[in-house]
Structures are given as structure tokens and as C-alpha cells.
Design a protein around this motif. Structure first.
Motif, PDB file in Angstrom:
ATOM      1  N   GLY A  83       0.800  -1.222   0.000  1.00  0.00           N
ATOM      2  CA  GLY A  83       0.000   0.000   0.000  1.00  0.00           C
ATOM      3  C   GLY A  83       0.832   1.272   0.000  1.00  0.00           C
ATOM      4  O   GLY A  83       0.319   2.355  -0.288  1.00  0.00           O
ATOM      5  N   GLN A  84       2.144   1.148   0.323  1.00  0.00           N
ATOM      6  CA  GLN A  84       3.016   2.329   0.326  1.00  0.00           C
ATOM      7  C   GLN A  84       3.159   2.854  -1.106  1.00  0.00           C
ATOM      8  O   GLN A  84       3.363   2.094  -2.037  1.00  0.00           O
ATOM      9  CB  GLN A  84       4.399   1.986   0.891  1.00  0.00           C
ATOM     10  CG  GLN A  84       5.377   3.146   0.911  1.00  0.00           C
ATOM     11  CD  GLN A  84       4.947   4.280   1.814  1.00  0.00           C
ATOM     12  OE1 GLN A  84       4.735   4.078   3.006  1.00  0.00           O
ATOM     13  NE2 GLN A  84       4.800   5.473   1.267  1.00  0.00           N
ATOM     14  N   VAL A  85       3.053   4.163  -1.262  1.00  0.00           N
ATOM     15  CA  VAL A  85       3.172   4.807  -2.572  1.00  0.00           C
ATOM     16  C   VAL A  85       4.539   5.488  -2.670  1.00  0.00           C
ATOM     17  O   VAL A  85       5.019   6.082  -1.701  1.00  0.00           O
ATOM     18  CB  VAL A  85       2.024   5.827  -2.789  1.00  0.00           C
ATOM     19  CG1 VAL A  85       2.208   6.592  -4.090  1.00  0.00           C
ATOM     20  CG2 VAL A  85       0.674   5.118  -2.768  1.00  0.00           C
ATOM     21  N   PHE A  86       5.156   5.376  -3.860  1.00  0.00           N
ATOM     22  CA  PHE A  86       6.437   6.024  -4.141  1.00  0.00           C
ATOM     23  C   PHE A  86       6.326   6.833  -5.412  1.00  0.00           C
ATOM     24  O   PHE A  86       5.632   6.450  -6.345  1.00  0.00           O
ATOM     25  CB  PHE A  86       7.549   4.978  -4.317  1.00  0.00           C
ATOM     26  CG  PHE A  86       7.964   4.319  -3.046  1.00  0.00           C
ATOM     27  CD1 PHE A  86       8.967   4.853  -2.252  1.00  0.00           C
ATOM     28  CD2 PHE A  86       7.340   3.151  -2.625  1.00  0.00           C
ATOM     29  CE1 PHE A  86       9.350   4.242  -1.073  1.00  0.00           C
ATOM     30  CE2 PHE A  86       7.715   2.528  -1.443  1.00  0.00           C
ATOM     31  CZ  PHE A  86       8.722   3.082  -0.672  1.00  0.00           C
ATOM     32  N   LYS A  87       7.036   7.961  -5.432  1.00  0.00           N
ATOM     33  CA  LYS A  87       7.151   8.774  -6.638  1.00  0.00           C
ATOM     34  C   LYS A  87       8.488   8.429  -7.281  1.00  0.00           C
ATOM     35  O   LYS A  87       9.532   8.436  -6.617  1.00  0.00           O
ATOM     36  CB  LYS A  87       7.100  10.263  -6.293  1.00  0.00           C
ATOM     37  CG  LYS A  87       7.178  11.164  -7.507  1.00  0.00           C
ATOM     38  CD  LYS A  87       7.093  12.632  -7.101  1.00  0.00           C
ATOM     39  CE  LYS A  87       7.184  13.526  -8.319  1.00  0.00           C
ATOM     40  NZ  LYS A  87       7.254  14.938  -7.940  1.00  0.00           N
ATOM     41  N   LEU A  88       8.457   8.132  -8.576  1.00  0.00           N
ATOM     42  CA  LEU A  88       9.668   7.832  -9.328  1.00  0.00           C
ATOM     43  C   LEU A  88       9.900   8.958 -10.327  1.00  0.00           C
ATOM     44  O   LEU A  88       9.007   9.266 -11.128  1.00  0.00           O
ATOM     45  CB  LEU A  88       9.534   6.515 -10.099  1.00  0.00           C
ATOM     46  CG  LEU A  88       9.075   5.277  -9.329  1.00  0.00           C
ATOM     47  CD1 LEU A  88       9.006   4.079 -10.254  1.00  0.00           C
ATOM     48  CD2 LEU A  88       9.995   4.991  -8.162  1.00  0.00           C
ATOM     49  N   GLY A  89      11.067   9.567 -10.280  1.00  0.00           N
ATOM     50  CA  GLY A  89      11.373  10.638 -11.216  1.00  0.00           C
ATOM     51  C   GLY A  89      10.482  11.844 -11.025  1.00  0.00           C
ATOM     52  O   GLY A  89      10.113  12.200  -9.906  1.00  0.00           O
ATOM     53  N   GLU A  90      10.118  12.487 -12.148  1.00  0.00           N
ATOM     54  CA  GLU A  90       9.345  13.730 -12.110  1.00  0.00           C
ATOM     55  C   GLU A  90       7.889  13.550 -11.686  1.00  0.00           C
ATOM     56  O   GLU A  90       7.351  14.369 -10.957  1.00  0.00           O
ATOM     57  CB  GLU A  90       9.380  14.398 -13.490  1.00  0.00           C
ATOM     58  CG  GLU A  90      10.765  14.855 -13.922  1.00  0.00           C
ATOM     59  CD  GLU A  90      11.295  15.999 -13.087  1.00  0.00           C
ATOM     60  OE1 GLU A  90      10.546  16.947 -12.814  1.00  0.00           O
ATOM     61  OE2 GLU A  90      12.476  15.923 -12.687  1.00  0.00           O
ATOM     62  N   LYS A  91       7.222  12.479 -12.176  1.00  0.00           N
ATOM     63  CA  LYS A  91       5.786  12.417 -11.911  1.00  0.00           C
ATOM     64  C   LYS A  91       5.180  11.029 -11.740  1.00  0.00           C
ATOM     65  O   LYS A  91       4.035  10.917 -11.334  1.00  0.00           O
ATOM     66  CB  LYS A  91       5.026  13.159 -13.011  1.00  0.00           C
ATOM     67  CG  LYS A  91       5.145  12.541 -14.391  1.00  0.00           C
ATOM     68  CD  LYS A  91       4.332  13.332 -15.400  1.00  0.00           C
ATOM     69  CE  LYS A  91       4.327  12.649 -16.749  1.00  0.00           C
ATOM     70  NZ  LYS A  91       3.458  13.304 -17.701  1.00  0.00           N
ATOM     71  N   ILE A 139      13.835   8.710  -5.980  1.00  0.00           N
ATOM     72  CA  ILE A 139      12.620   8.014  -5.550  1.00  0.00           C
ATOM     73  C   ILE A 139      12.219   8.627  -4.223  1.00  0.00           C
ATOM     74  O   ILE A 139      13.060   8.810  -3.333  1.00  0.00           O
ATOM     75  CB  ILE A 139      12.871   6.509  -5.353  1.00  0.00           C
ATOM     76  CG1 ILE A 139      13.333   5.868  -6.666  1.00  0.00           C
ATOM     77  CG2 ILE A 139      11.621   5.804  -4.822  1.00  0.00           C
ATOM     78  CD1 ILE A 139      13.789   4.440  -6.503  1.00  0.00           C
ATOM     79  N   GLY A 140      10.947   8.925  -4.071  1.00  0.00           N
ATOM     80  CA  GLY A 140      10.462   9.501  -2.822  1.00  0.00           C
ATOM     81  C   GLY A 140       9.255   8.765  -2.293  1.00  0.00           C
ATOM     82  O   GLY A 140       8.394   8.337  -3.059  1.00  0.00           O
ATOM     83  N   ARG A 141       9.208   8.596  -0.993  1.00  0.00           N
ATOM     84  CA  ARG A 141       8.046   7.989  -0.343  1.00  0.00           C
ATOM     85  C   ARG A 141       6.942   9.035  -0.279  1.00  0.00           C
ATOM     86  O   ARG A 141       7.195  10.178   0.096  1.00  0.00           O
ATOM     87  CB  ARG A 141       8.441   7.512   1.050  1.00  0.00           C
ATOM     88  CG  ARG A 141       7.341   6.778   1.779  1.00  0.00           C
ATOM     89  CD  ARG A 141       7.803   6.242   3.115  1.00  0.00           C
ATOM     90  NE  ARG A 141       8.703   5.125   2.901  1.00  0.00           N
ATOM     91  CZ  ARG A 141       9.973   5.067   3.324  1.00  0.00           C
ATOM     92  NH1 ARG A 141      10.496   6.067   3.993  1.00  0.00           N
ATOM     93  NH2 ARG A 141      10.718   4.040   3.094  1.00  0.00           N
ATOM     94  N   VAL A 142       5.735   8.640  -0.639  1.00  0.00           N
ATOM     95  CA  VAL A 142       4.596   9.556  -0.602  1.00  0.00           C
ATOM     96  C   VAL A 142       3.749   9.206   0.606  1.00  0.00           C
ATOM     97  O   VAL A 142       3.252   8.093   0.731  1.00  0.00           O
ATOM     98  CB  VAL A 142       3.750   9.441  -1.900  1.00  0.00           C
ATOM     99  CG1 VAL A 142       2.522  10.340  -1.820  1.00  0.00           C
ATOM    100  CG2 VAL A 142       4.580   9.779  -3.124  1.00  0.00           C
ATOM    101  N   ASP A 143       3.606  10.161   1.524  1.00  0.00           N
ATOM    102  CA  ASP A 143       2.776   9.937   2.708  1.00  0.00           C
ATOM    103  C   ASP A 143       1.313  10.126   2.363  1.00  0.00           C
ATOM    104  O   ASP A 143       0.953  11.025   1.610  1.00  0.00           O
ATOM    105  CB  ASP A 143       3.183  10.916   3.822  1.00  0.00           C
ATOM    106  CG  ASP A 143       4.602  10.646   4.302  1.00  0.00           C
ATOM    107  OD1 ASP A 143       4.985   9.465   4.369  1.00  0.00           O
ATOM    108  OD2 ASP A 143       5.322  11.618   4.595  1.00  0.00           O
ATOM    109  N   LYS A 144       0.497   9.253   2.922  1.00  0.00           N
ATOM    110  CA  LYS A 144      -0.957   9.317   2.654  1.00  0.00           C
ATOM    111  C   LYS A 144      -1.626  10.353   3.501  1.00  0.00           C
ATOM    112  O   LYS A 144      -1.224  10.710   4.528  1.00  0.00           O
ATOM    113  CB  LYS A 144      -1.578   7.944   2.885  1.00  0.00           C
ATOM    114  CG  LYS A 144      -1.087   6.952   1.860  1.00  0.00           C
ATOM    115  CD  LYS A 144      -1.769   5.634   2.086  1.00  0.00           C
ATOM    116  CE  LYS A 144      -1.338   4.629   1.024  1.00  0.00           C
ATOM    117  NZ  LYS A 144      -1.954   3.374   1.153  1.00  0.00           N
TER     118      LYS A 144
END
Length: 144
Positions: A83-91, A139-144
């Protein structure tokens, strides 16, 4: 946390070929990759540290040898929650859907490497938002 390798293949169960950049397609996977499709394992991740640990003096492993799509540095994938979301690159946005997998038969990767770390350390994700990614992207972790 960054991408150190991107790899694709035309067939499942084979070693993947490294590329400099790839297009992630929403709800599908990497363009032209055998694992793309309408399912929960559209993209696979493996820590480069895991690949290095599996290498031996006699047998040097390369990115793509475990059929991972993306190798990274700085992320312990096997300890990320589903369920953890990550942002890869620009979008591009991806969501972790599975940790590890069951191998029903020994594939080309097993026979080449003598073992496969994907069942224990590989992580799978679905693509929530597409975009182009390239080697070196953050790569960044996206908090819900």
C-alpha cells in the motif's frame, strides 16, 4: 533513494536487458516489458544492495539478472508495507502490492545464478500514474 538500473524483457522468466530510460504506463507497466498488463505485479523492484550481497568473487551478478525492472539504492524494499506509494522521477507514482513471490518452477535466472532472491527480497507494484523514468532519478516515499 534513487534508481540505479532499469531493465526490460520481451519474455517472462528471462534475464532482463538494461536500458537508460523507460516509459511507465498507468495501470499497465513498463512499455514493451513482458510483465506489463492488467494485474498487481506491473513493476518489480530490487535493492542494488541485495544484488551485490548475492554476488560472489567467482560469480558477478549484473542488474537485470534477477528479472527485476528497477534496481535502487537506499531503500530496503522487503520492509516496505503493501500500500506504500512512491514517486519515481518527475511524476510517476507506484503503489507496493506484494512483497516477495512464490516461484513455481526454477527459471533461467535460478539456473544462471544458483539461487533467486526475488522470492524473498523482490517487491512488486502497480502504476498509479505514468511517466518517463531514467537511471539516476530520485525516488520519494509519498505519505498518505
Amino acid at each position: 533513494m534513487k534508481i540505479v538500473s532499469i531493465a526490460i524483457s520481451k519474455k517472462k522468466g528471462t534475464i532482463k536487458k538494461c536500458v537508460e530510460a523507460a516509459e511507465l504506463i498507468e495501470n499497465h507497466g513498463i512499455k514493451e516489458d513482458a510483465h506489463a498488463g492488467d494485474w498487481h505485479r506491473q513493476l518489480s523492484f530490487l535493492a542494488s544492495e541485495s544484488i551485490e550481497n548475492a554476488s560472489t568473487e567467482d560469480f558477478k551478478l549484473n542488474f537485470g539478472d534477477f528479472a527485476e525492472n528497477i534496481a535502487t539504492t537506499g531503500i530496503d524494499w522487503k520492509n516496505q508495507p503493501v500500500g506504500q506509494v512512491f514517486k519515481l522521477g518527475e511524476k510517476a507514482l507506484v503503489e507496493v502490492t506484494q512483497i516477495g513471490k512464490e516461484c513455481h518452477k526454477k527459471c533461467a535466472i535460478y539456473y544462471r545464478t544458483g539461487d533467486c532472491i526475488m522470492p524473498k527480497e523482490g517487491v512488486f507494484a502497480k502504476i498509479l500514474k505514468g511517466g518517463t523514468i531514467k537511471v539516476g532519478d530520485k525516488i520519494g516515499r509519498v505519505d498518505k
